[in-house]
Write a protein that holds these residues in place. Structure first.
Motif, PDB file in Angstrom:
ATOM      1  N   THR A 188       0.822  -1.202   0.000  1.00 20.03           N
ATOM      2  CA  THR A 188       0.000   0.000   0.000  1.00 20.03           C
ATOM      3  C   THR A 188       0.862   1.260   0.000  1.00 20.03           C
ATOM      4  O   THR A 188       1.870   1.321   0.718  1.00 20.03           O
ATOM      5  N   LYS A 197      -0.010   4.061   1.271  1.00 22.42           N
ATOM      6  CA  LYS A 197      -0.587   4.995   2.240  1.00 22.42           C
ATOM      7  C   LYS A 197       0.468   5.751   3.052  1.00 22.42           C
ATOM      8  O   LYS A 197       0.240   6.901   3.436  1.00 22.42           O
ATOM      9  N   TYR A 198       1.605   5.140   3.295  1.00 21.86           N
ATOM     10  CA  TYR A 198       2.631   5.784   4.114  1.00 21.86           C
ATOM     11  C   TYR A 198       3.311   6.939   3.381  1.00 21.86           C
ATOM     12  O   TYR A 198       3.993   7.757   4.012  1.00 21.86           O
ATOM     13  N   MET A 211       1.548   8.818   0.793  1.00 20.68           N
ATOM     14  CA  MET A 211       0.563   9.617   0.068  1.00 20.68           C
ATOM     15  C   MET A 211       0.673  11.108   0.364  1.00 20.68           C
ATOM     16  O   MET A 211       0.569  11.935  -0.549  1.00 20.68           O
ATOM     17  N   ASP A 212       0.870  11.483   1.610  1.00 22.97           N
ATOM     18  CA  ASP A 212       0.939  12.907   1.950  1.00 22.97           C
ATOM     19  C   ASP A 212       2.061  13.595   1.189  1.00 22.97           C
ATOM     20  O   ASP A 212       1.862  14.655   0.578  1.00 22.97           O
ATOM     21  N   LYS A 253     -10.070  -0.152  -0.502  1.00 25.05           N
ATOM     22  CA  LYS A 253      -9.196   0.442   0.510  1.00 25.05           C
ATOM     23  C   LYS A 253      -8.266   1.471  -0.120  1.00 25.05           C
ATOM     24  O   LYS A 253      -8.043   2.547   0.443  1.00 25.05           O
ATOM     25  N   ILE A 254      -7.743   1.147  -1.290  1.00 21.25           N
ATOM     26  CA  ILE A 254      -6.819   2.038  -1.983  1.00 21.25           C
ATOM     27  C   ILE A 254      -7.517   3.330  -2.412  1.00 21.25           C
ATOM     28  O   ILE A 254      -6.956   4.426  -2.314  1.00 21.25           O
ATOM     29  N   LYS A 265      -9.826   4.937  -0.958  1.00 22.66           N
ATOM     30  CA  LYS A 265     -10.003   5.825   0.186  1.00 22.66           C
ATOM     31  C   LYS A 265      -8.738   6.615   0.525  1.00 22.66           C
ATOM     32  O   LYS A 265      -8.810   7.601   1.270  1.00 22.66           O
ATOM     33  N   LEU A 266      -7.610   6.188   0.004  1.00 21.94           N
ATOM     34  CA  LEU A 266      -6.356   6.904   0.264  1.00 21.94           C
ATOM     35  C   LEU A 266      -6.252   8.191  -0.545  1.00 21.94           C
ATOM     36  O   LEU A 266      -5.394   9.027  -0.287  1.00 21.94           O
TER      37      LEU A 266
END
Length: 297
Positions: free
Chosen positions: A97, A99-100, A102-103, A124-125, A127-128
């Motif tokens: 993923t 997610k870590y 994305m910001d 799930k992806i 929603k990121l």
């Protein structure tokens, strides 16, 4: 123009798959120059090597390209930093993923397009805050999921609001048309580009693909499954009772035997089931031209 070409900034909604070591700067540039989105695979290389490949792309084309991040590697944080510093505008991701990261990626204005193997992960992806997903059916090469493309593509299309890009077994205009008929807005192809004129693979590698006309076209090894060409070495591995770690170690070594040493029969070639649709060497431009015909209404 559709939602995918708007995201990619390309003529066609066609992405070249991120094949480790094969998807280098020269191949990516050729695909981008032809109107698709060329992708440099960053898996297994250092930041310095990635910068070299990015520079090769930019020397050969002014058009948009992407970098793929294989998220299982320990140097991913360093590669993410490199991608941002180099001003890359699009990344695809796999094997985990994003997610870590994305910001940082979104702050840099980078489009993020992960590869997903099933609906649950796709949801799930989404929603990121990713821009699109690549829904990859089990017909694809290398690491594969358990869902076939014809079931996976429409299932994800029906349940996501972001664009879905089809992958897994696409090597012809008919495959592209099928993907769009099932609601997808773009396609990703790997195996067909792996043997194009601009690819770094050897002629022995190409011939192994072209002449693979007998069933089974490919072998799926281990769990999770890994799809490879049906070479003598691949058949031998299947007869051994190897642990997953031992299997991966063998595959990594045998891949380099085929890729670097050009010893195909004693090596392993990652390839999708669409090998039986690929019979001759073509340039990236010729492949893009063929695939693009599947976009015509």
């Amino acid at each position: 123009m559709n939602r995918v070409t708007a995201i990619l900034g390309t003529k066609y909604p066609i992405i070249q798959g991120a094949m480790q070591y094969v998807a280098n700067g020269k191949l990516a540039a050729a695909v981008s120059e032809a109107g698709g989105l060329g992708v440099v695979a960053a898996g297994g290389i250092s930041s310095e090597q990635l910068i070299t490949e990015i520079n090769i792309v930019r020397k050969l084309t002014q058009k948009q390209f992407a970098v793929n991040l294989n998220l299982q590697y320990k140097n991913v944080p360093e590669l993410v930093k490199t991608v941002i510093e180099q001003g890359v505008k699009i990344i695809t991701t796999g094997a985990g993923t994003p997610k870590y990261y994305m910001d940082d990626l979104k702050k840099a204005g980078i489009k993020v397009i992960p590869v997903v193997p099933n609906l649950k992960i796709a949801q799930k992806i989404e929603k990121l805050g990713v821009d699109a997903v690549i829904a990859e059916g089990m017909e694809a090469g290398a690491h594969i999921g358990q869902n076939s493309s014809l079931v996976l593509w429409p299932q994800i299309v029906q349940n996501l609001s972001i664009p879905v890009i089809a992958a897994g077994g696409i090597a012809t205009r008919a495959g592209v048309k099928a993907a769009f008929d099932l609601g997808c807005e773009g396609v990703q192809s790997g195996t067909v580009f792996s043997v194009c004129s601009e690819s770094p693979v050897s002629d022995q590698w190409r011939e192994a693909i072209y002449q693979n006309n007998n069933e089974p076209a490919t072998l799926a090894l281990g769990m999770p499954a890994i799809r490879v060409l049906n070479t003598a070495r691949a058949q031998k591995i299947t007869q051994k009772n190897l642990s997953q770690a031992e299997l991966m170690n063998n595959l990594n070594q045998d891949f380099m035997t085929a890729f670097k040493d050009k010893n195909v029969e004693n090596g392993v070639i990652f390839a999708g089931e669409d090998v039986n649709l690929i019979h001759q060497k073509q340039s990236a431009q010729q492949i893009i031209n063929e695939l693009a015909q599947g976009l015509e209404k």
